[in-house]
Design a protein around this motif. Structure first.
Motif, PDB file in Angstrom:
ATOM      1  N   LYS A 219      -1.353  -2.239   2.767  1.00 33.68           N
ATOM      2  CA  LYS A 219      -1.738  -3.530   3.312  1.00 33.68           C
ATOM      3  C   LYS A 219      -0.504  -4.338   3.702  1.00 33.68           C
ATOM      4  O   LYS A 219       0.446  -4.483   2.916  1.00 33.68           O
ATOM      5  CB  LYS A 219      -2.579  -4.303   2.273  1.00 33.68           C
ATOM      6  N   ASP A 220      -0.502  -4.799   4.988  1.00 31.76           N
ATOM      7  CA  ASP A 220       0.592  -5.617   5.541  1.00 31.76           C
ATOM      8  C   ASP A 220       1.926  -4.874   5.583  1.00 31.76           C
ATOM      9  O   ASP A 220       3.001  -5.491   5.559  1.00 31.76           O
ATOM     10  CB  ASP A 220       0.759  -6.929   4.755  1.00 31.76           C
ATOM     11  N   PHE A 221       1.877  -3.557   5.701  1.00 34.50           N
ATOM     12  CA  PHE A 221       3.109  -2.773   5.810  1.00 34.50           C
ATOM     13  C   PHE A 221       3.791  -3.076   7.152  1.00 34.50           C
ATOM     14  O   PHE A 221       3.193  -2.942   8.211  1.00 34.50           O
ATOM     15  CB  PHE A 221       2.790  -1.280   5.703  1.00 34.50           C
ATOM     16  N   LEU A 222       5.040  -3.524   7.097  1.00 32.46           N
ATOM     17  CA  LEU A 222       5.815  -3.915   8.273  1.00 32.46           C
ATOM     18  C   LEU A 222       5.040  -4.882   9.160  1.00 32.46           C
ATOM     19  O   LEU A 222       5.084  -4.810  10.390  1.00 32.46           O
ATOM     20  CB  LEU A 222       6.230  -2.681   9.087  1.00 32.46           C
TER      21      LEU A 222
ATOM     22  N   LEU B 131      -4.067   8.084  20.451  1.00 32.18           N
ATOM     23  CA  LEU B 131      -4.257   7.165  19.329  1.00 32.18           C
ATOM     24  C   LEU B 131      -3.383   5.941  19.565  1.00 32.18           C
ATOM     25  O   LEU B 131      -2.203   6.079  19.909  1.00 32.18           O
ATOM     26  CB  LEU B 131      -3.863   7.850  18.020  1.00 32.18           C
ATOM     27  N   GLN B 132      -3.955   4.742  19.418  1.00 28.76           N
ATOM     28  CA  GLN B 132      -3.186   3.504  19.556  1.00 28.76           C
ATOM     29  C   GLN B 132      -3.133   2.808  18.206  1.00 28.76           C
ATOM     30  O   GLN B 132      -4.164   2.506  17.607  1.00 28.76           O
ATOM     31  CB  GLN B 132      -3.805   2.578  20.602  1.00 28.76           C
ATOM     32  N   ILE B 133      -1.908   2.541  17.751  1.00 28.97           N
ATOM     33  CA  ILE B 133      -1.688   1.943  16.428  1.00 28.97           C
ATOM     34  C   ILE B 133      -1.048   0.571  16.616  1.00 28.97           C
ATOM     35  O   ILE B 133       0.062   0.460  17.139  1.00 28.97           O
ATOM     36  CB  ILE B 133      -0.791   2.843  15.563  1.00 28.97           C
ATOM     37  N   ASP B 134      -1.755  -0.467  16.191  1.00 26.47           N
ATOM     38  CA  ASP B 134      -1.243  -1.836  16.268  1.00 26.47           C
ATOM     39  C   ASP B 134      -0.964  -2.434  14.895  1.00 26.47           C
ATOM     40  O   ASP B 134      -0.384  -3.511  14.797  1.00 26.47           O
ATOM     41  CB  ASP B 134      -2.236  -2.724  17.016  1.00 26.47           C
ATOM     42  N   LYS B 135      -1.395  -1.762  13.846  1.00 21.51           N
ATOM     43  CA  LYS B 135      -1.097  -2.152  12.472  1.00 21.51           C
ATOM     44  C   LYS B 135      -0.855  -0.891  11.662  1.00 21.51           C
ATOM     45  O   LYS B 135      -1.376   0.180  11.987  1.00 21.51           O
ATOM     46  CB  LYS B 135      -2.255  -2.938  11.850  1.00 21.51           C
ATOM     47  N   LEU B 136      -0.078  -1.040  10.569  1.00 24.45           N
ATOM     48  CA  LEU B 136       0.192   0.082   9.677  1.00 24.45           C
ATOM     49  C   LEU B 136      -0.468  -0.119   8.323  1.00 24.45           C
ATOM     50  O   LEU B 136      -0.002   0.401   7.304  1.00 24.45           O
ATOM     51  CB  LEU B 136       1.708   0.269   9.517  1.00 24.45           C
ATOM     52  N   ASP B 137      -1.579  -0.845   8.311  1.00 24.01           N
ATOM     53  CA  ASP B 137      -2.265  -1.120   7.047  1.00 24.01           C
ATOM     54  C   ASP B 137      -2.852   0.128   6.418  1.00 24.01           C
ATOM     55  O   ASP B 137      -3.211   0.118   5.235  1.00 24.01           O
ATOM     56  CB  ASP B 137      -3.380  -2.153   7.268  1.00 24.01           C
ATOM     57  N   PHE B 138      -3.011   1.215   7.188  1.00 19.05           N
ATOM     58  CA  PHE B 138      -3.508   2.454   6.605  1.00 19.05           C
ATOM     59  C   PHE B 138      -2.470   3.079   5.678  1.00 19.05           C
ATOM     60  O   PHE B 138      -2.788   3.948   4.856  1.00 19.05           O
ATOM     61  CB  PHE B 138      -3.908   3.459   7.702  1.00 19.05           C
ATOM     62  N   ILE B 139      -1.210   2.648   5.780  1.00 16.80           N
ATOM     63  CA  ILE B 139      -0.171   3.076   4.844  1.00 16.80           C
ATOM     64  C   ILE B 139      -0.199   2.194   3.604  1.00 16.80           C
ATOM     65  O   ILE B 139      -0.270   2.673   2.471  1.00 16.80           O
ATOM     66  CB  ILE B 139       1.217   3.027   5.511  1.00 16.80           C
TER      67      ILE B 139
ATOM     68  N   VAL C 247       6.878  -6.748  11.974  1.00 16.63           N
ATOM     69  CA  VAL C 247       7.235  -5.913  13.121  1.00 16.63           C
ATOM     70  C   VAL C 247       5.999  -5.595  13.953  1.00 16.63           C
ATOM     71  O   VAL C 247       5.988  -5.735  15.189  1.00 16.63           O
ATOM     72  CB  VAL C 247       7.929  -4.613  12.668  1.00 16.63           C
ATOM     73  N   MET C 248       4.932  -5.160  13.292  1.00 19.93           N
ATOM     74  CA  MET C 248       3.731  -4.733  13.998  1.00 19.93           C
ATOM     75  C   MET C 248       2.971  -5.896  14.629  1.00 19.93           C
ATOM     76  O   MET C 248       2.069  -5.676  15.442  1.00 19.93           O
ATOM     77  CB  MET C 248       2.808  -3.967  13.051  1.00 19.93           C
ATOM     78  N   LYS C 249       3.341  -7.123  14.304  1.00 15.93           N
ATOM     79  CA  LYS C 249       2.767  -8.271  14.997  1.00 15.93           C
ATOM     80  C   LYS C 249       3.075  -8.212  16.488  1.00 15.93           C
ATOM     81  O   LYS C 249       2.317  -8.723  17.318  1.00 15.93           O
ATOM     82  CB  LYS C 249       3.315  -9.560  14.382  1.00 15.93           C
ATOM     83  N   TYR C 250       4.176  -7.557  16.843  1.00 11.28           N
ATOM     84  CA  TYR C 250       4.617  -7.471  18.237  1.00 11.28           C
ATOM     85  C   TYR C 250       4.702  -6.029  18.753  1.00 11.28           C
ATOM     86  O   TYR C 250       4.916  -5.816  19.943  1.00 11.28           O
ATOM     87  CB  TYR C 250       5.989  -8.122  18.394  1.00 11.28           C
ATOM     88  N   ALA C 251       4.558  -5.040  17.869  1.00  6.14           N
ATOM     89  CA  ALA C 251       4.767  -3.645  18.243  1.00  6.14           C
ATOM     90  C   ALA C 251       3.445  -2.894  18.362  1.00  6.14           C
ATOM     91  O   ALA C 251       2.452  -3.224  17.706  1.00  6.14           O
ATOM     92  CB  ALA C 251       5.656  -2.951  17.219  1.00  6.14           C
ATOM     93  N   THR C 252       3.452  -1.866  19.216  1.00 10.73           N
ATOM     94  CA  THR C 252       2.319  -0.956  19.391  1.00 10.73           C
ATOM     95  C   THR C 252       2.860   0.460  19.555  1.00 10.73           C
ATOM     96  O   THR C 252       3.875   0.668  20.218  1.00 10.73           O
ATOM     97  CB  THR C 252       1.481  -1.334  20.626  1.00 10.73           C
ATOM     98  N   ILE C 253       2.155   1.430  18.949  1.00  8.10           N
ATOM     99  CA  ILE C 253       2.528   2.836  19.062  1.00  8.10           C
ATOM    100  C   ILE C 253       1.358   3.589  19.677  1.00  8.10           C
ATOM    101  O   ILE C 253       0.216   3.458  19.226  1.00  8.10           O
ATOM    102  CB  ILE C 253       2.864   3.433  17.680  1.00  8.10           C
ATOM    103  N   LYS C 254       1.639   4.371  20.725  1.00  8.55           N
ATOM    104  CA  LYS C 254       0.622   5.228  21.345  1.00  8.55           C
ATOM    105  C   LYS C 254       1.076   6.677  21.233  1.00  8.55           C
ATOM    106  O   LYS C 254       2.223   6.999  21.574  1.00  8.55           O
ATOM    107  CB  LYS C 254       0.410   4.848  22.806  1.00  8.55           C
ATOM    108  N   ILE C 255       0.175   7.551  20.765  1.00 12.96           N
ATOM    109  CA  ILE C 255       0.499   8.957  20.561  1.00 12.96           C
ATOM    110  C   ILE C 255      -0.620   9.808  21.148  1.00 12.96           C
ATOM    111  O   ILE C 255      -1.799   9.569  20.870  1.00 12.96           O
ATOM    112  CB  ILE C 255       0.661   9.292  19.064  1.00 12.96           C
ATOM    113  N   GLY C 256      -0.260  10.808  21.979  1.00 17.21           N
ATOM    114  CA  GLY C 256      -1.268  11.719  22.499  1.00 17.21           C
ATOM    115  C   GLY C 256      -0.977  12.135  23.923  1.00 17.21           C
ATOM    116  O   GLY C 256       0.130  11.938  24.445  1.00 17.21           O
TER     117      GLY C 256
END
Length: 468
Positions: free
Chosen positions: A149-152, A139-147, A155-164
């Motif tokens: 709208k516009d959550f962090l 899973l690749q997460i580039d925004k945290l809007d599922f938490i 930060v997420m403008k420059y950050a990416t999280i990959k899980i799996g």
């Protein structure tokens, strides 16, 4: 049974189609995805783009390569051994000029939410398995809007999280390497001799901003996943006492990547890998199908102490001529990668310093060092042609008991033609040499002939690859 199977497929297709129509699914509208064709060359790590989210979208891709190989193998073993007298009939296998087993991949992905997508990588055909199996999924997460709208958002403008379970990001060399059917990003046929590649369950967090490249990652340290108890043979001088508890793998990357002007791009990264208690593999033994030169330095059956012997006998039990330092207890590796691109000219380097231990409680450190450099010049309309050259050398002990290090050197050159951005044809020349390997694996009176003793293979490979 066939009728039931066809009916089941038809019902599944109807349900899938109905689900698509109900959700207004699009195809190929993916965010923050590196292209799998020519336009994705020299894209490292992860990237951000401005693709708008338009609901659930499906991505389906694939990669395929086919090689015609004309390579010969040589070594310094005599055709008939004088000593020990009980080994007779040894010779290297003859190799035909013919096609290798083709390799094929499938990539299935979906844009699930704004800034959230899933990716599944599948080996349809590979040398490691006779059947289709999953290379990994993440899973690749580039925004945290599922938490919210516009959550962090800042930060997420420059950050990416990959899980799996995924190809873990150690160094930059693997972004310019072949992996089963996916070979379009490699200007050559071969990967580095000591090939750093693994897929483990874990998480990677990226933060890339204004030229800064950074990543921190952790995995569970296992190539093959499972919860069963780890049971090893009884320890002996010939069987080191391995760890029964696997430690996490720690990963890190820090660097600089900047497009200085229209013509010049400069990138420099340093990467770190460490595992304190190795599991069922290590960083240099996990690639299932990424070598490129198949069947080299293999021996015919011969007689050893009255018993028939077949297979490939090499000092580090490594098939197909790669170099695996064979760390059994712990391992630490550092990789430095400079990359410069000026117009059509690309310079890429690897300095890799690996160290590890053989036996729990007796952690005498040994090292294996690798140096590689390649030059690629791309020209023509849309850079559809290229010429390339590469030099690669590795040196290190294969065990603490060895008297001295062994060395493997390779010279490689290639020419390529992108017939379209998805189709590449390349012709590759390789010459690889092995130095300071022992004549026998094990004791001279009873040991097996070492195929790497004065070993060399050289020749041509024509490779056709498709990726979309």
């Amino acid at each position: 049974m066939k009728t039931i199977f066809k009916a089941s497929l038809m019902m599944a297709a109807i349900c899938f189609s109905g689900n698509i129509m109900a959700q207004h699914v699009t195809f190929g509208h993916m965010q923050n995805q590196i292209k799998r064709d020519q336009t994705g060359l020299n894209q490292f790590d992860v990237k951000k783009d401005s693709t708008e989210f338009k609901g659930l979208s499906i991505d389906l891709g694939g990669a395929f390569n086919m090689d015609y190989q004309a390579i010969n193998s040589f070594n310094d073993q005599p055709s008939t051994f004088a000593l020990p007298s009980k080994i007779a009939g040894y010779r290297l296998m003859n190799q035909e000029n013919n096609f290798n087993l083709p390799a094929a991949d499938m990539i299935i992905g979906a844009q699930l939410f704004d800034g959230v997508r899933v990716n599944l990588d599948i080996y349809l055909a590979s040398r490691h398995h006779n059947d289709t199996y999953a290379r990994g999924g993440y899973l690749q997460i580039d925004k945290l809007d599922f938490i919210k709208k516009d959550f962090l958002v800042d930060v997420m403008k420059y950050a990416t999280i990959k899980i799996g379970q995924m190809e873990n990001n150690f160094g930059d060399a693997h972004f310019r390497s072949s992996d089963n059917g996916s070979t379009i990003r490699n200007a050559f046929v071969g990967n580095n001799i000591m090939n750093a590649f693994t897929t483990e369950m874990g998480m990677e967090v990226y933060y890339n901003r204004s030229g800064l490249v950074s990543m921190l990652g952790v995995t569970n340290g296992n190539l093959n996943q499972g919860t069963q108890e780890v049971v090893y043979p009884t320890a002996s001088p010939a069987t080191p006492n391995p760890n029964t508890v696997v430690s996490p793998t720690l990963l890190a990357k820090l660097g600089y990547d900047q497009q200085i002007n229209q013509d010049l791009r400069v990138r420099l990264t340093g990467s770190y890998y460490h595992n304190a208690n190795l599991g069922n593999s290590n960083l240099y033994s996990s690639s299932r199908s990424g070598f490129g030169y198949w069947g080299v330095l293999n021996n015919n059956a011969y007689t050893n102490n009255g018993a028939a012997v077949a297979g490939n006998y090499n000092s580090n039990s490594t098939p197909e001529g790669t170099f695996n330092p064979g760390f059994k207890n712990w391992a630490t590796s550092v990789m430095i990668n400079p990359f410069v691109k000026f117009k059509g000219l690309e310079l890429f380097g690897t300095v890799e310093l690996a160290s590890g231990g053989d036996k729990a409680g007796v952690d005498a450190k040994r090292t294996a060092n690798q140096y590689a450099g390649d030059v690629v010049y791309r020209f023509g309309k849309n850079d559809q042609f290229y010429i390339a050259g590469k030099y690669n050398t590795v040196s290190g002990k294969l065990s603490n008991a060895d008297a001295k290090k062994v060395t493997v050197n390779r010279v490689e050159s290639s020419i390529g033609w992108f017939m379209t951005k998805n189709i590449l044809a390349k012709l590759d020349y390789v010459s690889q040499n092995y130095k300071d390997y022992t004549q026998f694996v094990g004791n001279v009176p009873t040991g097996n002939a070492n195929n790497f003793y004065g070993g060399n293979f050289k020749g041509l490979v024509f490779e056709a690859t498709i990726s979309f």
